[in-house]
Design a protein around this motif. Structure first.
Motif, PDB file in Angstrom:
ATOM      1  N   ILE B  73       0.860  -1.185   0.000  1.00  0.00           N
ATOM      2  CA  ILE B  73       0.000   0.000   0.000  1.00  0.00           C
ATOM      3  C   ILE B  73       0.895   1.234   0.000  1.00  0.00           C
ATOM      4  O   ILE B  73       1.877   1.285   0.734  1.00  0.00           O
ATOM      5  CB  ILE B  73      -0.881   0.020   1.275  1.00  0.00           C
ATOM      6  N   LYS B  74       0.532   2.209  -0.804  1.00  0.00           N
ATOM      7  CA  LYS B  74       1.265   3.486  -0.796  1.00  0.00           C
ATOM      8  C   LYS B  74       0.237   4.591  -0.677  1.00  0.00           C
ATOM      9  O   LYS B  74      -0.731   4.616  -1.437  1.00  0.00           O
ATOM     10  CB  LYS B  74       2.068   3.633  -2.085  1.00  0.00           C
ATOM     11  N   ILE B  75       0.448   5.487   0.269  1.00  0.00           N
ATOM     12  CA  ILE B  75      -0.533   6.530   0.543  1.00  0.00           C
ATOM     13  C   ILE B  75       0.085   7.902   0.334  1.00  0.00           C
ATOM     14  O   ILE B  75       1.225   8.151   0.732  1.00  0.00           O
ATOM     15  CB  ILE B  75      -1.035   6.393   2.001  1.00  0.00           C
TER      16      ILE B  75
ATOM     17  N   MET D   8       6.280   6.392   7.525  1.00  0.00           N
ATOM     18  CA  MET D   8       5.403   7.542   7.270  1.00  0.00           C
ATOM     19  C   MET D   8       6.204   8.818   7.473  1.00  0.00           C
ATOM     20  O   MET D   8       6.891   8.947   8.487  1.00  0.00           O
ATOM     21  CB  MET D   8       4.245   7.498   8.269  1.00  0.00           C
ATOM     22  N   SER D   9       6.149   9.715   6.501  1.00  0.00           N
ATOM     23  CA  SER D   9       6.850  10.984   6.712  1.00  0.00           C
ATOM     24  C   SER D   9       6.138  12.136   6.027  1.00  0.00           C
ATOM     25  O   SER D   9       5.436  11.946   5.031  1.00  0.00           O
ATOM     26  CB  SER D   9       8.298  10.882   6.247  1.00  0.00           C
ATOM     27  N   PRO D  10       6.331  13.349   6.549  1.00  0.00           N
ATOM     28  CA  PRO D  10       5.707  14.517   5.943  1.00  0.00           C
ATOM     29  C   PRO D  10       6.539  15.031   4.765  1.00  0.00           C
ATOM     30  O   PRO D  10       7.760  14.875   4.757  1.00  0.00           O
ATOM     31  CB  PRO D  10       5.720  15.542   7.080  1.00  0.00           C
ATOM     32  N   GLY D  41      11.840   1.411   8.616  1.00  0.00           N
ATOM     33  CA  GLY D  41      10.426   1.321   8.956  1.00  0.00           C
ATOM     34  C   GLY D  41      10.220   0.580  10.252  1.00  0.00           C
ATOM     35  O   GLY D  41      11.176   0.249  10.965  1.00  0.00           O
ATOM     36  N   THR D  42       8.972   0.330  10.565  1.00  0.00           N
ATOM     37  CA  THR D  42       8.624  -0.400  11.780  1.00  0.00           C
ATOM     38  C   THR D  42       7.721  -1.562  11.398  1.00  0.00           C
ATOM     39  O   THR D  42       6.794  -1.399  10.606  1.00  0.00           O
ATOM     40  CB  THR D  42       7.866   0.518  12.761  1.00  0.00           C
ATOM     41  N   VAL D  43       8.002  -2.739  11.944  1.00  0.00           N
ATOM     42  CA  VAL D  43       7.197  -3.917  11.673  1.00  0.00           C
ATOM     43  C   VAL D  43       6.301  -4.197  12.881  1.00  0.00           C
ATOM     44  O   VAL D  43       6.800  -4.342  14.004  1.00  0.00           O
ATOM     45  CB  VAL D  43       8.079  -5.154  11.390  1.00  0.00           C
ATOM     46  N   LEU D  44       5.004  -4.237  12.649  1.00  0.00           N
ATOM     47  CA  LEU D  44       4.032  -4.534  13.701  1.00  0.00           C
ATOM     48  C   LEU D  44       3.500  -5.948  13.517  1.00  0.00           C
ATOM     49  O   LEU D  44       3.411  -6.439  12.388  1.00  0.00           O
ATOM     50  CB  LEU D  44       2.833  -3.575  13.602  1.00  0.00           C
ATOM     51  N   GLU D  45       3.079  -6.591  14.598  1.00  0.00           N
ATOM     52  CA  GLU D  45       2.427  -7.898  14.481  1.00  0.00           C
ATOM     53  C   GLU D  45       1.105  -7.890  15.245  1.00  0.00           C
ATOM     54  O   GLU D  45       1.040  -7.463  16.397  1.00  0.00           O
ATOM     55  CB  GLU D  45       3.316  -9.017  15.028  1.00  0.00           C
ATOM     56  N   GLY D  46       0.067  -8.382  14.603  1.00  0.00           N
ATOM     57  CA  GLY D  46      -1.237  -8.452  15.263  1.00  0.00           C
ATOM     58  C   GLY D  46      -2.315  -8.785  14.244  1.00  0.00           C
ATOM     59  O   GLY D  46      -2.019  -9.174  13.112  1.00  0.00           O
ATOM     60  N   GLU D  47      -3.563  -8.656  14.665  1.00  0.00           N
ATOM     61  CA  GLU D  47      -4.648  -8.813  13.698  1.00  0.00           C
ATOM     62  C   GLU D  47      -4.741  -7.550  12.836  1.00  0.00           C
ATOM     63  O   GLU D  47      -4.238  -6.482  13.217  1.00  0.00           O
ATOM     64  CB  GLU D  47      -5.975  -9.047  14.424  1.00  0.00           C
ATOM     65  N   TRP D  48      -5.384  -7.677  11.675  1.00  0.00           N
ATOM     66  CA  TRP D  48      -5.507  -6.550  10.733  1.00  0.00           C
ATOM     67  C   TRP D  48      -5.963  -5.265  11.443  1.00  0.00           C
ATOM     68  O   TRP D  48      -5.330  -4.206  11.310  1.00  0.00           O
ATOM     69  CB  TRP D  48      -6.478  -6.920   9.610  1.00  0.00           C
ATOM     70  N   ASP D  49      -7.055  -5.342  12.187  1.00  0.00           N
ATOM     71  CA  ASP D  49      -7.616  -4.125  12.796  1.00  0.00           C
ATOM     72  C   ASP D  49      -6.675  -3.513  13.831  1.00  0.00           C
ATOM     73  O   ASP D  49      -6.566  -2.292  13.933  1.00  0.00           O
ATOM     74  CB  ASP D  49      -8.975  -4.427  13.446  1.00  0.00           C
ATOM     75  N   GLU D  50      -6.008  -4.375  14.590  1.00  0.00           N
ATOM     76  CA  GLU D  50      -5.061  -3.886  15.600  1.00  0.00           C
ATOM     77  C   GLU D  50      -3.913  -3.090  14.974  1.00  0.00           C
ATOM     78  O   GLU D  50      -3.597  -1.983  15.409  1.00  0.00           O
ATOM     79  CB  GLU D  50      -4.396  -5.079  16.309  1.00  0.00           C
ATOM     80  N   VAL D  51      -3.278  -3.690  13.980  1.00  0.00           N
ATOM     81  CA  VAL D  51      -2.089  -3.037  13.419  1.00  0.00           C
ATOM     82  C   VAL D  51      -2.498  -1.810  12.605  1.00  0.00           C
ATOM     83  O   VAL D  51      -1.833  -0.770  12.629  1.00  0.00           O
ATOM     84  CB  VAL D  51      -1.220  -4.018  12.593  1.00  0.00           C
ATOM     85  N   MET D  52      -3.626  -1.904  11.901  1.00  0.00           N
ATOM     86  CA  MET D  52      -4.096  -0.753  11.129  1.00  0.00           C
ATOM     87  C   MET D  52      -4.499   0.409  12.039  1.00  0.00           C
ATOM     88  O   MET D  52      -4.351   1.575  11.668  1.00  0.00           O
ATOM     89  CB  MET D  52      -5.274  -1.147  10.243  1.00  0.00           C
ATOM     90  N   ALA D  53      -5.002   0.093  13.224  1.00  0.00           N
ATOM     91  CA  ALA D  53      -5.368   1.164  14.154  1.00  0.00           C
ATOM     92  C   ALA D  53      -4.136   1.960  14.580  1.00  0.00           C
ATOM     93  O   ALA D  53      -4.205   3.186  14.752  1.00  0.00           O
ATOM     94  CB  ALA D  53      -6.070   0.570  15.373  1.00  0.00           C
ATOM     95  N   VAL D  54      -3.010   1.273  14.730  1.00  0.00           N
ATOM     96  CA  VAL D  54      -1.766   1.974  15.097  1.00  0.00           C
ATOM     97  C   VAL D  54      -1.313   2.886  13.960  1.00  0.00           C
ATOM     98  O   VAL D  54      -0.945   4.048  14.172  1.00  0.00           O
ATOM     99  CB  VAL D  54      -0.657   0.960  15.460  1.00  0.00           C
ATOM    100  N   VAL D  55      -1.364   2.363  12.734  1.00  0.00           N
ATOM    101  CA  VAL D  55      -0.958   3.181  11.577  1.00  0.00           C
ATOM    102  C   VAL D  55      -1.861   4.412  11.464  1.00  0.00           C
ATOM    103  O   VAL D  55      -1.395   5.535  11.251  1.00  0.00           O
ATOM    104  CB  VAL D  55      -1.023   2.354  10.272  1.00  0.00           C
ATOM    105  N   ILE D  73       3.209   0.934   3.180  1.00  0.00           N
ATOM    106  CA  ILE D  73       2.819  -0.175   4.052  1.00  0.00           C
ATOM    107  C   ILE D  73       3.017  -1.482   3.285  1.00  0.00           C
ATOM    108  O   ILE D  73       2.654  -1.570   2.117  1.00  0.00           O
ATOM    109  CB  ILE D  73       1.324  -0.049   4.439  1.00  0.00           C
ATOM    110  N   LYS D  74       3.586  -2.469   3.963  1.00  0.00           N
ATOM    111  CA  LYS D  74       3.713  -3.795   3.355  1.00  0.00           C
ATOM    112  C   LYS D  74       3.155  -4.805   4.332  1.00  0.00           C
ATOM    113  O   LYS D  74       3.532  -4.804   5.506  1.00  0.00           O
ATOM    114  CB  LYS D  74       5.184  -4.087   3.053  1.00  0.00           C
ATOM    115  N   ILE D  75       2.279  -5.668   3.860  1.00  0.00           N
ATOM    116  CA  ILE D  75       1.590  -6.609   4.739  1.00  0.00           C
ATOM    117  C   ILE D  75       1.882  -8.040   4.313  1.00  0.00           C
ATOM    118  O   ILE D  75       1.874  -8.360   3.126  1.00  0.00           O
ATOM    119  CB  ILE D  75       0.067  -6.343   4.691  1.00  0.00           C
ATOM    120  N   ASP D  76       2.149  -8.875   5.297  1.00  0.00           N
ATOM    121  CA  ASP D  76       2.315 -10.303   5.055  1.00  0.00           C
ATOM    122  C   ASP D  76       1.395 -11.033   6.025  1.00  0.00           C
ATOM    123  O   ASP D  76       1.712 -11.187   7.200  1.00  0.00           O
ATOM    124  CB  ASP D  76       3.786 -10.690   5.292  1.00  0.00           C
TER     125      ASP D  76
END
Lengths: 102, 102, 102, 102
Positions: B73-75, D8-10, D41-55, D73-76
């Motif tokens: 994903i790229k935003i 993520m950067s401005p 970058g930073t790699v998070l682990e969790g369910e889709w909703d959990e990790v997406m909520a952090v992003v 974002i890269k998801i596996d």
């Protein structure tokens, strides 16, 4: 044959970077390598060395006057002939039996 | 407003994944969110929650019958009105004073 | 100097691709280019040609026995000396005045 | 379970963005979601909703004072238990029968 999508932009040159993107597109358009521009990047088709040479040329131009450059590249290599710049989209359309927004 | 490009495919379902990509495009096309399909992904435009909901729907569908799924994903968020699905490309064309391959 | 993160995997070789990833890491580890492996990719540091040569070597090896290969690359060029493989993380830690999970 | 790497950067806040990256890492580190920081970058682990909520939380914070934000974002996703933040790297090391740089 390789499909390579990339986007490249400077950090530290303000919020609007279309001047720099345009310079890259000028390089791409004159490279002889087949491509398609979309709102988030440019997709090139060719052999690895061909398409990477175009990306490098854009990078070399950008670093001339930019101290920081971000670039993201996505590659899809598949054994076989050219033509996937068009055929990947039309294959999805023919599976769905309708036209999509391109 | 957010431009979000993404691509999603299963691992372990063979070399050709267009069946799965087509299912995602069916979801996208019916979502009501504006989009453009290109050979390497699909670009959506909308608010964060709107576009992410479409990506999640594609993911939920794919994990039903795929044990492993890759997604990139790229935003590009920019404060301001909608319309960048078209305006980003035309802004580059007007800077270069010529049409590009889209 | 360039930081380049990449990941590369075959499509059509089943759900588990660690055999192919290991071959790439063997190439990277023996390349002489400095790197850090993480759960989602490998970050290389060097000049553009150096780091791209490593990526290409992994690609050439993978296409020997894989008909389809996906690769994603992210590049952060910044004018200045080497050392950002360590300094980017420690700069964040010193701003936050605490250790993070690395 | 999902592994999600993001950065993520401005755009338009100058060449150095570590102040903004640090704010994101503060959010991540306090989120309760397991993660590993790397130079890109930073790699998070969790369910889709959990990790997406952090992003999303990082995004909402950044757009408060940034008019343009880039995020990749890269998801596996892989069916099965947690633990791949450590096991993906150690699986490569055990295949190669040696330690790698992490």
């Amino acid at each position: 044959m390789v499909l390579l999508e990339f986007s490249m932009s400077p950090l530290g040159k303000g919020e609007s970077v279309s001047k720099y993107v345009s310079r890259s597109l000028d390089i791409i358009d004159k490279s002889g390598v087949d491509y398609r521009l979309n709102p988030m990047g440019t997709v090139l088709e060719g052999e690895w060395d061909e398409v990477m040479a175009v990306v490098k040329k854009c990078y070399m131009r950008m670093r001339k006057d930019c101290n920081r450059v971000s670039c993201s590249i996505k590659i899809d290599y598949r054994k076989g002939p050219k033509g996937r710049l068009s055929s990947k989209v039309s294959s999805v359309e023919s599976q769905l039996k309708r036209k999509l927004k391109v």
